[in-house]
Design a protein around this motif. Structure first.
Motif, PDB file in Angstrom:
ATOM      1  N   LEU A   1     -37.760  23.800 -22.704  1.00  0.00           N
ATOM      2  CA  LEU A   1     -38.027  22.081 -21.016  1.00  0.00           C
ATOM      3  C   LEU A   1     -38.250  22.984 -19.136  1.00  0.00           C
ATOM      4  CD1 LEU A   1     -36.474  19.216 -22.607  1.00  0.00           C
ATOM      5  CD2 LEU A   1     -39.062  20.521 -22.136  1.00  0.00           C
ATOM      6  N   ALA A   2     -36.466  24.115 -19.677  1.00  0.00           N
ATOM      7  CA  ALA A   2     -36.615  24.787 -17.908  1.00  0.00           C
ATOM      8  C   ALA A   2     -37.732  25.894 -18.172  1.00  0.00           C
ATOM      9  CB  ALA A   2     -35.079  25.442 -18.780  1.00  0.00           C
ATOM     10  N   ASN A   3     -38.064  26.368 -19.074  1.00  0.00           N
ATOM     11  CA  ASN A   3     -39.310  27.267 -18.890  1.00  0.00           C
ATOM     12  C   ASN A   3     -40.931  26.309 -18.879  1.00  0.00           C
ATOM     13  OD1 ASN A   3     -38.178  29.721 -19.156  1.00  0.00           O
ATOM     14  ND2 ASN A   3     -38.198  29.890 -21.041  1.00  0.00           N
TER      15      ASN A   3
ATOM     16  N   ARG B   1     -28.347  23.160 -35.460  1.00  0.00           N
ATOM     17  CA  ARG B   1     -28.428  21.526 -34.748  1.00  0.00           C
ATOM     18  C   ARG B   1     -28.430  22.344 -33.314  1.00  0.00           C
ATOM     19  NH1 ARG B   1     -26.663  16.385 -36.761  1.00  0.00           N
ATOM     20  NH2 ARG B   1     -28.571  16.294 -37.795  1.00  0.00           N
ATOM     21  N   GLY B   2     -27.230  22.812 -33.349  1.00  0.00           N
ATOM     22  CA  GLY B   2     -26.720  23.987 -31.778  1.00  0.00           C
ATOM     23  C   GLY B   2     -27.835  24.589 -31.218  1.00  0.00           C
ATOM     24  N   ASN B   3     -27.835  25.231 -31.866  1.00  0.00           N
ATOM     25  CA  ASN B   3     -29.342  26.733 -31.951  1.00  0.00           C
ATOM     26  C   ASN B   3     -30.696  25.690 -32.122  1.00  0.00           C
ATOM     27  OD1 ASN B   3     -27.662  28.213 -32.277  1.00  0.00           O
ATOM     28  ND2 ASN B   3     -28.447  29.481 -34.238  1.00  0.00           N
ATOM     29  N   ALA B   4     -30.862  24.635 -32.096  1.00  0.00           N
ATOM     30  CA  ALA B   4     -32.259  24.266 -31.998  1.00  0.00           C
ATOM     31  C   ALA B   4     -32.325  23.217 -30.322  1.00  0.00           C
ATOM     32  CB  ALA B   4     -32.351  23.467 -32.928  1.00  0.00           C
ATOM     33  N   ARG B   5     -31.183  23.109 -29.807  1.00  0.00           N
ATOM     34  CA  ARG B   5     -30.882  22.232 -29.004  1.00  0.00           C
ATOM     35  C   ARG B   5     -31.335  22.955 -28.335  1.00  0.00           C
ATOM     36  NH1 ARG B   5     -26.125  17.823 -31.102  1.00  0.00           N
ATOM     37  NH2 ARG B   5     -27.606  16.988 -32.046  1.00  0.00           N
TER      38      ARG B   5
END
Length: 108
Positions: free
Chosen positions: A81-83, A70-74
């Motif tokens: 989103l930044a890209n 879950r942390g990796n997916a976030r």
């Protein structure tokens, strides 16, 4: 006749000894059966306890792995989103190309 009476007394004593031995064997068998039952119950309890502990350990490991994923997916979502915010035109072109390839594959 005295010999016959003596033989009968010896046979009676031998029969009594055999009956006593049989009673003792039955008592020993009952005792062994009870001990085996206790040993089986103890072994079953130990195996069940070990299985319960193993299941709990696997559950904890699974939850930890799920939280890691879950942390990796976030993190991936944040990077994506930044890209997109940094390069919106490039992101739009990549999305259009991926959609086109998906449409081609879906048609077949």
């Amino acid at each position: 006749m005295a010999t016959a009476a003596g033989t009968t007394a010896t046979e009676n004593r031998a029969n009594a000894d055999l009956e006593a031995d049989i009673r003792q064997l039955k008592a020993d068998i009952d005792m062994l059966t009870k001990q085996l039952a206790k040993t089986g119950e103890h072994g079953y309890g130990t195996a069940r306890r070990a299985a319960t502990e193993g299941v709990e350990q696997l559950r904890v490991q699974g939850e930890a792995a799920f939280e890691t994923l879950r942390g990796n997916a976030r993190d991936i979502e944040a990077q994506l989103l930044a890209n997109v915010r940094e390069k919106p035109v490039t992101s739009l072109a990549i999305a259009a190309g991926a959609g086109f390839l998906f449409a081609l594959l879906a048609r077949r």
